[in-house]
Design a protein around this motif. Structure first.
Motif, PDB file in Angstrom:
ATOM      1  N   LEU A  53      29.675 -37.145  45.104  1.00 42.24           N
ATOM      2  CA  LEU A  53      30.933 -37.537  45.744  1.00 42.24           C
ATOM      3  C   LEU A  53      30.683 -38.616  46.803  1.00 42.24           C
ATOM      4  N   PHE A  54      29.584 -38.452  47.535  1.00 42.74           N
ATOM      5  CA  PHE A  54      29.213 -39.447  48.548  1.00 42.74           C
ATOM      6  C   PHE A  54      28.957 -40.808  47.894  1.00 42.74           C
ATOM      7  N   ALA A  55      28.195 -40.800  46.791  1.00 46.31           N
ATOM      8  CA  ALA A  55      27.863 -42.040  46.092  1.00 46.31           C
ATOM      9  C   ALA A  55      29.101 -42.702  45.507  1.00 46.31           C
ATOM     10  N   LEU A  56      29.991 -41.903  44.924  1.00 38.94           N
ATOM     11  CA  LEU A  56      31.216 -42.434  44.323  1.00 38.94           C
ATOM     12  C   LEU A  56      32.112 -43.095  45.370  1.00 38.94           C
ATOM     13  N   PHE A  57      31.992 -42.630  46.620  1.00 32.31           N
ATOM     14  CA  PHE A  57      32.788 -43.202  47.700  1.00 32.31           C
ATOM     15  C   PHE A  57      32.113 -44.424  48.321  1.00 32.31           C
ATOM     16  N   ILE A  58      30.817 -44.293  48.646  1.00 32.99           N
ATOM     17  CA  ILE A  58      30.150 -45.308  49.468  1.00 32.99           C
ATOM     18  C   ILE A  58      29.747 -46.560  48.686  1.00 32.99           C
ATOM     19  N   VAL A  59      29.344 -46.407  47.414  1.00 37.15           N
ATOM     20  CA  VAL A  59      28.849 -47.563  46.653  1.00 37.15           C
ATOM     21  C   VAL A  59      29.938 -48.610  46.421  1.00 37.15           C
ATOM     22  N   PRO A  60      31.122 -48.243  45.908  1.00 37.10           N
ATOM     23  CA  PRO A  60      32.157 -49.279  45.767  1.00 37.10           C
ATOM     24  C   PRO A  60      32.623 -49.831  47.110  1.00 37.10           C
ATOM     25  N   LEU A  61      32.552 -49.006  48.168  1.00 33.73           N
ATOM     26  CA  LEU A  61      32.949 -49.467  49.490  1.00 33.73           C
ATOM     27  C   LEU A  61      31.998 -50.560  49.997  1.00 33.73           C
ATOM     28  N   ILE A  62      30.690 -50.352  49.815  1.00 34.49           N
ATOM     29  CA  ILE A  62      29.715 -51.364  50.233  1.00 34.49           C
ATOM     30  C   ILE A  62      29.813 -52.591  49.332  1.00 34.49           C
ATOM     31  N   GLY A  63      30.047 -52.371  48.035  1.00 31.60           N
ATOM     32  CA  GLY A  63      30.265 -53.493  47.124  1.00 31.60           C
ATOM     33  C   GLY A  63      31.463 -54.322  47.558  1.00 31.60           C
ATOM     34  N   PHE A  64      32.530 -53.639  47.974  1.00 24.71           N
ATOM     35  CA  PHE A  64      33.709 -54.326  48.491  1.00 24.71           C
ATOM     36  C   PHE A  64      33.349 -55.155  49.719  1.00 24.71           C
ATOM     37  N   TYR A  65      32.562 -54.561  50.609  1.00 28.05           N
ATOM     38  CA  TYR A  65      32.141 -55.271  51.825  1.00 28.05           C
ATOM     39  C   TYR A  65      31.348 -56.525  51.474  1.00 28.05           C
ATOM     40  N   ASP A  66      30.486 -56.444  50.451  1.00 28.02           N
ATOM     41  CA  ASP A  66      29.689 -57.606  50.065  1.00 28.02           C
ATOM     42  C   ASP A  66      30.578 -58.735  49.579  1.00 28.02           C
ATOM     43  N   GLY A  67      31.581 -58.404  48.784  1.00 29.19           N
ATOM     44  CA  GLY A  67      32.497 -59.434  48.301  1.00 29.19           C
ATOM     45  C   GLY A  67      33.424 -59.938  49.382  1.00 29.19           C
ATOM     46  N   PHE A  68      33.747 -59.083  50.346  1.00 25.29           N
ATOM     47  CA  PHE A  68      34.720 -59.422  51.380  1.00 25.29           C
ATOM     48  C   PHE A  68      34.093 -60.164  52.553  1.00 25.29           C
ATOM     49  N   LEU A  69      32.906 -59.701  52.977  1.00 23.52           N
ATOM     50  CA  LEU A  69      32.290 -60.285  54.168  1.00 23.52           C
ATOM     51  C   LEU A  69      30.803 -60.551  53.975  1.00 23.52           C
ATOM     52  N   GLY A  70      30.054 -59.578  53.420  1.00 18.19           N
ATOM     53  CA  GLY A  70      28.609 -59.721  53.240  1.00 18.19           C
ATOM     54  C   GLY A  70      27.883 -59.593  54.564  1.00 18.19           C
ATOM     55  N   GLY A  71      26.624 -60.011  54.604  1.00 17.35           N
ATOM     56  CA  GLY A  71      25.854 -59.923  55.836  1.00 17.35           C
ATOM     57  C   GLY A  71      25.397 -58.510  56.132  1.00 17.35           C
ATOM     58  N   GLY A  72      24.253 -58.119  55.598  1.00 22.68           N
ATOM     59  CA  GLY A  72      23.736 -56.773  55.819  1.00 22.68           C
ATOM     60  C   GLY A  72      24.058 -55.786  54.713  1.00 22.68           C
ATOM     61  N   THR A  73      24.607 -56.298  53.605  1.00 21.06           N
ATOM     62  CA  THR A  73      24.958 -55.411  52.491  1.00 21.06           C
ATOM     63  C   THR A  73      23.761 -54.596  52.009  1.00 21.06           C
ATOM     64  N   GLY A  74      22.608 -55.273  51.841  1.00 15.03           N
ATOM     65  CA  GLY A  74      21.405 -54.569  51.386  1.00 15.03           C
ATOM     66  C   GLY A  74      20.997 -53.464  52.333  1.00 15.03           C
TER      67      GLY A  74
END
Length: 256
Positions: free
Chosen positions: A139-160
């Motif tokens: 459940l944690f992975a299903l929530f956090i992975v697309p959220l971080i992916g969204f952040y990478d497309g939206f802003l980036g900087g520290g995604t890794g």
């Protein structure tokens, strides 16, 4: 655009190599590569797209290196990679509608919490405690992975770095977390790159020159991380997180 003379060539190669070396281990390479591209005179949108071209080449290289040395969980990544891709695609779409600056205060808070948590957990991430996916972890992975992916497309900087921290929370050690993070980061990078290409926002000459340097930097960086182990990755992770915090504070003060 100006032609690529020797001085600019060496500048892009050096910036790309250093950025990819750091990014291949703990993320945050965009702190070096993006300002370097802006310094060349590229407009911001073109610099972002060009950076995605170069960083995609670097993240692919480090992903392959970690996979070949058995430092990734292929079964888990096969399930999470599509979520990273979908999140990134949505992020790139949304950033066309909403200014990315709106997220910066929240990101600063998250970075501070992540760094403090890592520093207070002395033995955390040194040895892997991951023994499979539980319902809670899933459940944690299903929530956090697309959220971080969204952040990478939206802003980036520290995604890794955010991806790496998420895998640490699942029980992986620092090296395994770095390997898993790079694969997901490659997915989000590639997705964003495709969208930038669609909008004709990539300057190929600079992107390919920096990208070739990033391939070398990513290869060496990932090999060093695998050889030196989790203690080395943890130290670098904390240092890069501190730099990210400093940059975000500076940006917030100078551009409130």
């Amino acid at each position: 655009m100006e032609e690529l003379h020797l001085g600019m060539l060496l500048f892009l190669i050096a910036a790309g190599f250093i950025a990819a070396f750091i990014d291949s281990v703990v993320g945050g390479g965009g702190l070096i590569s993006l300002p370097a591209l802006l310094f060349t005179g590229l407009p911001p949108q073109i610099a972002l797209g060009t950076n995605k071209l170069a960083s995609t080449m670097g993240s692919l290289t480090s992903s392959i290196s970690f996979i070949r040395h058995g430092k990734t969980d292929k079964n888990l990544l096969s399930k999470l990679l599509p979520l990273s891709i979908i999140g990134s695609a949505i992020g790139v779409y949304v950033v066309q509608k909403i200014p990315s600056e709106s997220l910066k205060p929240l990101i600063l808070v998250v970075l501070i919490v992540v760094t403090i948590y890592t520093l207070t957990k002395k033995e955390w991430g040194i040895h892997s405690t991951y023994n499979g996916m539980t319902k809670k972890k899933l459940l944690f992975a299903l929530f956090i992975v697309p959220l971080i992916g969204f952040y990478d497309g939206f802003l980036g900087g520290g995604t890794g770095s955010f991806f790496l921290f998420s895998f640490l929370l699942m029980g992986f050690d620092f090296v395994e977390s770095a390997g898993n993070a790079k694969v997901l980061n490659f997915g989000s990078n590639l997705t964003a790159l495709i969208v930038f290409l669609y909008y004709d926002s990539v300057y190929y000459l600079y992107g390919l020159v920096m990208g070739i340097a990033m391939i070398l930097g990513a290869y060496i960086g990932s090999r060093v991380a695998i050889a030196k182990g989790s203690n080395y990755v943890k130290i670098l992770f904390v240092l890069v997180s501190a730099i990210l915090i400093g940059k975000n504070i500076f940006d917030y003060i100078t551009n409130p």
